[in-house]
Enzyme design. Structure first.
Site, short mmCIF file in Angstrom:
data_model
loop_
_atom_site.label_atom_id
_atom_site.label_comp_id
_atom_site.label_asym_id
_atom_site.label_seq_id
_atom_site.Cartn_x
_atom_site.Cartn_y
_atom_site.Cartn_z
CB SER A 16 -0.98 0.00 1.19
OG SER A 16 -1.94 -1.01 0.97
CE LYS A 65 -9.23 -6.05 4.78
NZ LYS A 65 -9.52 -6.54 3.43
CG ASN A 86 -10.91 -1.43 2.48
OD1 ASN A 86 -11.78 -0.55 2.48
ND2 ASN A 86 -10.26 -1.77 1.38
N GLY A 128 -15.94 -16.33 3.71
CA GLY A 128 -15.35 -15.54 4.79
C GLY A 128 -15.50 -14.05 4.52
N GLY A 129 -14.64 -13.27 5.15
CA GLY A 129 -14.72 -11.82 5.03
C GLY A 129 -14.54 -11.34 3.60
CB THR A 152 -17.85 -24.39 6.80
OG1 THR A 152 -16.49 -24.69 7.12
CG2 THR A 152 -18.75 -24.66 8.00
#
Ligand code: ATR
Length: 273
Positions: A16, A65, A86, A128-129, A152
């Site tokens: 970044s 996050k 984020n 997930g996220g 899952t």
């Protein structure tokens, strides 16, 4: 000089600062962009200190996050949907605004590769996220169907139910999946361990587009596997990284940087080209 940084743990290898420094140079914005790696239980304090000391905005990456989501004063609609933040901006009236640019970055990168999302059949691997952040921006492109598959299964079902109001999203087990899909997006972290989601090779065909949100100096395990089974268009998450950063920069500075040249320089920096 206006100060920005990225919070993460670990964050030392974050690209970044490299990306935002190039954006700033390109748009002639006076700013500096650094790194912060607080201990896991010291993020809240570090965030407060950064803004108390005059910080203008920050990015937040793994594993902070979801915590950032609870710490800001106000949430953008897309951050609310993603359940994660984020990008944080200190507004002129002193409010900490939490945003999420990950999904927008993914969609922008897919489009820059010429991938058609409207009326397409999309398979999203993982629940997930990263998958959560991608769902609303993908559904906004009006695919004919978006199927979520996850190791899952109950997590895929929960996610599909949560986003059902936004479009035709369903959950299927890996065994249930029936092609053809136009686009497969791997949001799982399986590639990090060199593992593969248990996708049947028969789902890969020559006209499919394959996207792995992970990236590396060489092909991810998933991209190698897809190529082996005949996929011709494969993309990794490096473009998404640059596009989500461009979106964050736009939120902070009100000016949109170009991404093509920056992506090229980043690839050179990583030794990919
Ligand atoms: P992120 O925020 O990056 O999405 P996460 O919330 O921990 O990270 O989610 C990781 C995702 O990758 C999950 O969907 C996980 O599947 P489970 O919900 O079954 O845990 C998936 N994942 C991780 N390793 C995997 C593997 N080896 N094979 C298949 N899926 C995997």
């Amino acid at each position: 000089m206006d100060r920005y940084l990225v919070f993460g743990h670990p964050v030392r290898h974050s690209k970044s600062p490299f990306i935002h420094t190039l954006f700033a140079r390109q748009t002639q914005q006076e700013l500096e962009y650094g790194l912060a790696e607080p201990a896991i239980d010291e993020f809240a304090q570090a965030l407060r200190t950064f803004f108390d000391q005059g910080g203008k905005g920050c990015n937040v990456t793994v594993p902070f996050k979801e915590q950032a989501f609870t710490l800001v004063d106000r949430l953008s609609p897309r951050a609310k949907r993603a359940g994660a933040v984020n990008t944080i901006k200190l507004t002129d009236d002193g409010v900490l605004l939490g945003d999420n640019t990950d999904g927008a970055g993914l969609v922008a990168d897919l489009k820059s590769h010429g991938v058609t999302l409207g009326d397409s059949r999309i398979l999203l691997l993982g629940a997930g996220g990263a998958a959560r952040g991608a769902l609303a921006p993908l559904l906004a492109e009006l695919p004919s169907e978006l199927v979520i598959a996850n190791r899952t299964h109950t997590k895929a079902q929960q996610l599909a139910a949560e986003f059902h109001d936004l479009g035709p999203v369903t959950a299927q087990t890996y065994e249930q999946l029936a092609g053809p899909f136009d686009l497969v997006i791997n949001s799982t972290s399986a590639s990090l361990q060199g593992e593969l989601p248990s996708l049947a090779p028969a789902l890969i065909h020559t006209d499919i587009a394959i996207y792995d949100m992970m990236y590396g100096a060489s092909d991810t395990a998933f991209i190698s596997w897809a190529k082996q089974h005949g996929a011709r268009q494969t993309m990794d998450g490096l473009g998404m990284l640059v596009e989500q950063a461009a979106e964050a920069f736009t939120v902070w500075r009100g000016i949109r940087p170009g991404t093509k040249q920056v992506l090229r320089e980043l690839k050179r920096n990583l030794g990919v080209i």
